[in-house]
Enzyme design. Structure first.
Site, short mmCIF file in Angstrom:
data_model
loop_
_atom_site.label_atom_id
_atom_site.label_comp_id
_atom_site.label_asym_id
_atom_site.label_seq_id
_atom_site.Cartn_x
_atom_site.Cartn_y
_atom_site.Cartn_z
CB CYS A 381 44.89 35.15 41.56
SG CYS A 381 45.45 33.76 40.57
CG HIS A 507 41.35 36.11 38.49
ND1 HIS A 507 42.11 37.21 38.81
CD2 HIS A 507 42.22 35.12 38.22
CE1 HIS A 507 43.40 36.90 38.74
NE2 HIS A 507 43.49 35.63 38.38
CD GLU A 509 39.53 39.69 39.17
OE1 GLU A 509 39.15 39.02 40.16
OE2 GLU A 509 40.69 39.61 38.71
N1 GLN Z 1 51.54 34.09 39.58
C1 GLN Z 1 50.57 33.30 40.25
C2 GLN Z 1 50.38 31.95 39.59
O1 GLN Z 1 50.73 31.77 38.46
C3 GLN Z 1 49.27 34.02 40.37
C4 GLN Z 1 48.62 34.33 39.07
C5 GLN Z 1 47.52 35.37 39.16
O2 GLN Z 1 47.47 36.13 40.15
N2 GLN Z 1 46.68 35.48 38.16
O3 GLN Z 1 49.88 31.04 40.19
#
Ligand code: GLN
Length: 534
Positions: A381, A507, A509
């Site tokens: 992410c 994600h 994970e």
């Molecule tokens: N801050 C980033 C976004 O909002 C990544 C978010 C995250 O890593 N969950 O796109």
């Protein structure tokens, strides 16, 4: 109707009610029952999505896009079934619903009160989990007995048991039996008091799961039984274990599953935990090792990376590798010299998700270090977004490349809000949440890892790869190997010139399981092991 198991906690927090509930879930599931799990959180926030990871730890995301308590991550990892938004309710949600009904006149002029309106709403959430008599619904009640805020939930389950009866409803109470060094004794008083507190509100526990650092014998069980009014055999010694996944076996050895079945009038069936034993053995008896640096800004509060940690453990277990995670605070290591010093023995570098600008330069420089020194890199992410920014700055020559999350006016917003896609519902500042499909390009690292053309992964972010720069990235050697919505969203980036460099907008994970590690985590650990023994 379904059978219900309620798990409550006493003495102190952090005893692992989530693990206890999940472990009971494993035993019931391994006996062939259909297990459904649910958590009640007594706080007023509608969900943990808005809470700081320092306060609350990880926000676990379900396929249907709910931002939930991290215990749901334990549930999914243990029972192996994807959960939905129904599996987590907070006081905020319950009140929101009751207030909404009140505004719509549903209560026909009555005074709306905690009892019966709030408790009825809680009971209806419990009932709505299942009406199939073959299902086992496990409900964990957050907080510790004695807290004011969890009272309505406890009151609701007290009423629930009264109408449904003990043959449909089991109360499990998790407590702690401390060892006092000076007296060289295990002390049962905190458990006695906690059980008394629970009885004061009308709940007599059926089973006690007593956490202790040292195993205890019959004399302690007898004493606890006498003071808590729980049969001695129902006092389970939940002794500390090295590996989380050993807990189901501990309960099984104590016969918990049989006694629960007996109370619920359902047949006891054979349990086979051999697959679990294999994972546990791989973790406890490694024949190689690997050092992974996880570089984020919440590392002092490791609950913030619960699922990342679990997925790394699963990945390492698959190779019988001892996993050494080095938690690196990206805010504290920023200079090239400091990064080199801190990461000199890292076999793999993982930059996890995150929000906000703090520690971002550290992450960019850490990613650069991984790229330039051929160290396996895995960005998740925000970690992928950082990889994109780093590549833009140092390879594409876009000095002022950044994300508009950190600087709205940067010259090269390589990560941005895709606000020209107005027709897509979540745009304009709200998050892309939950499961999204992703198409994978053949002959890429991602394809080699997944061995599939189409996958689905869970998201939780606002910002996206900016397609205006697509050609620039490709020309400079970055492969955009995964995308969705006909390439509106770039989901995976990789560097074919590097031994292992991958960034994913989702994600992964959240979908890793002890017996089936997530393929990217597995491949990342494998590449890191290779680096270690090079
Ligand atoms: N801050 C980033 C976004 O909002 C990544 C978010 C995250 O890593 N969950 O796109």
């Amino acid at each position: 109707m379904a059978k219900h198991i309620f798990v409550m906690g006493g003495v102190l927090s952090s005893l692992g009610k989530g693990i206890a509930s999940s472990s009971i879930g494993v035993l019931m599931k391994e006996m062939g029952y259909n297990v459904i799990m649910q958590k009640f959180d007594p706080y007023i926030n509608v969900d943990p999505g808005t809470m700081s990871p320092f306060q609350h730890g990880e926000v676990f995301v379900t396929d249907d896009g709910a931002e939930t308590d991290l215990d749901l991550g334990h549930y999914e990892r243990f029972i192996g079934t994807p959960l939905s938004r129904n599996s987590n309710a907070t006081t905020g949600q319950i009140y929101e619903k009751v207030i909404w009904k009140e505004r719509h006149g549903d209560y026909l002029g009555k005074t709306v009160q905690v009892i019966p309106h709030i408790t009825n709403e809680i009971k209806s959430r419990i009932r709505s989990m299942s009406d199939n008599k073959d299902d086992i619904v496990i409900t964990e009640i957050g907080g510790t007995v004695g807290d004011i805020e969890s009272l309505p939930f406890l009151e609701a389950v007290r009423q629930f048991r009264l109408t449904e009866g003990p043959q449909n409803c089991v109360f499990v109470f998790l407590t702690y039996v401390p060892y006092i060094k000076a007296a060289e004794e295990l002390k049962t008083k905190p458990t006695q008091h906690a059980a008394t507190k629970l009885r004061e509100i009308g709940i007599q526990p059926d089973f006690l799961l007593c956490r202790s650092e040292q195993p205890f014998k019959n004399d302690i069980k007898e004493k606890i039984a006498l003071f808590t009014n729980v049969p001695k055999e129902h006092v389970i010694n939940a002794v500390d274990v090295k590996v989380l996944y050993e807990v189901p076996r501990v309960y099984m050895q104590e016969g918990l599953h049989k006694m629960i079945c007996k109370q619920l009038h359902i047949p006891v069936k054979q349990i086979d935990l051999s697959a679990w034993d294999e994972v546990i053995d791989n973790i406890k008896n490694p024949d190689k090792e690997v050092n992974i640096a996880v570089c984020g800004k919440y590392v002092e509060h490791r609950d913030a990376y619960k699922s990342v940690e679990a997925a790394l453990i699963h990945g390492a277990a698959a190779f019988k590798a001892k996993l050494n995670i080095h938690w690196v605070d990206s805010e504290k290591i920023n200079t090239a010299a400091k990064i080199k010093e801190t990461l000199s023995n890292a076999d793999g570098i993982l930059v996890p998700g995150g929000f906000g600008i703090r520690g971002i330069n550290g992450k960019i420089n850490i990613t650069r270090y991984a790229r330039e020194n051929n160290i396996p890199f895995f960005g998740i992410c925000l970690g992928m977004q950082v990889a994109v920014i780093e590549f833009a700055k140092h390879i594409c020559g876009l000095d002022d490349a950044y994300s508009t999350e950190f600087d709205e006016n940067c010259e090269h917003p390589v990560i941005t809000l895709l606000d020209d896609q107005q027709d897509i519902e979540f745009m304009g500042g709200t998050m892309r949440l939950g499961a999204w499909p992703c198409d994978i390009k053949p002959k890429t690292l991602a394809h080699k890892i997944y061995k599939e053309n189409h996958i689905s992964e869970r998201h939780r972010h606002r910002y996206e790869f900016n397609n205006d720069y697509k050609e620039t990235f490709i020309r400079n050697g970055m492969t955009l190997s995964g995308s969705s919505m006909k390439e509106i969203f770039c989901e995976i980036v990789e560097l074919p010139s590097h031994p292992f460099f991958i960034g994913v907008q989702f994600h992964p994970e959240f979908k890793s399981r002890p017996m089936t590690p997530h393929p990217i985590f597995k491949a990342f650990v494998e590449a890191s092991i290779k680096k270690h023994y090079k």
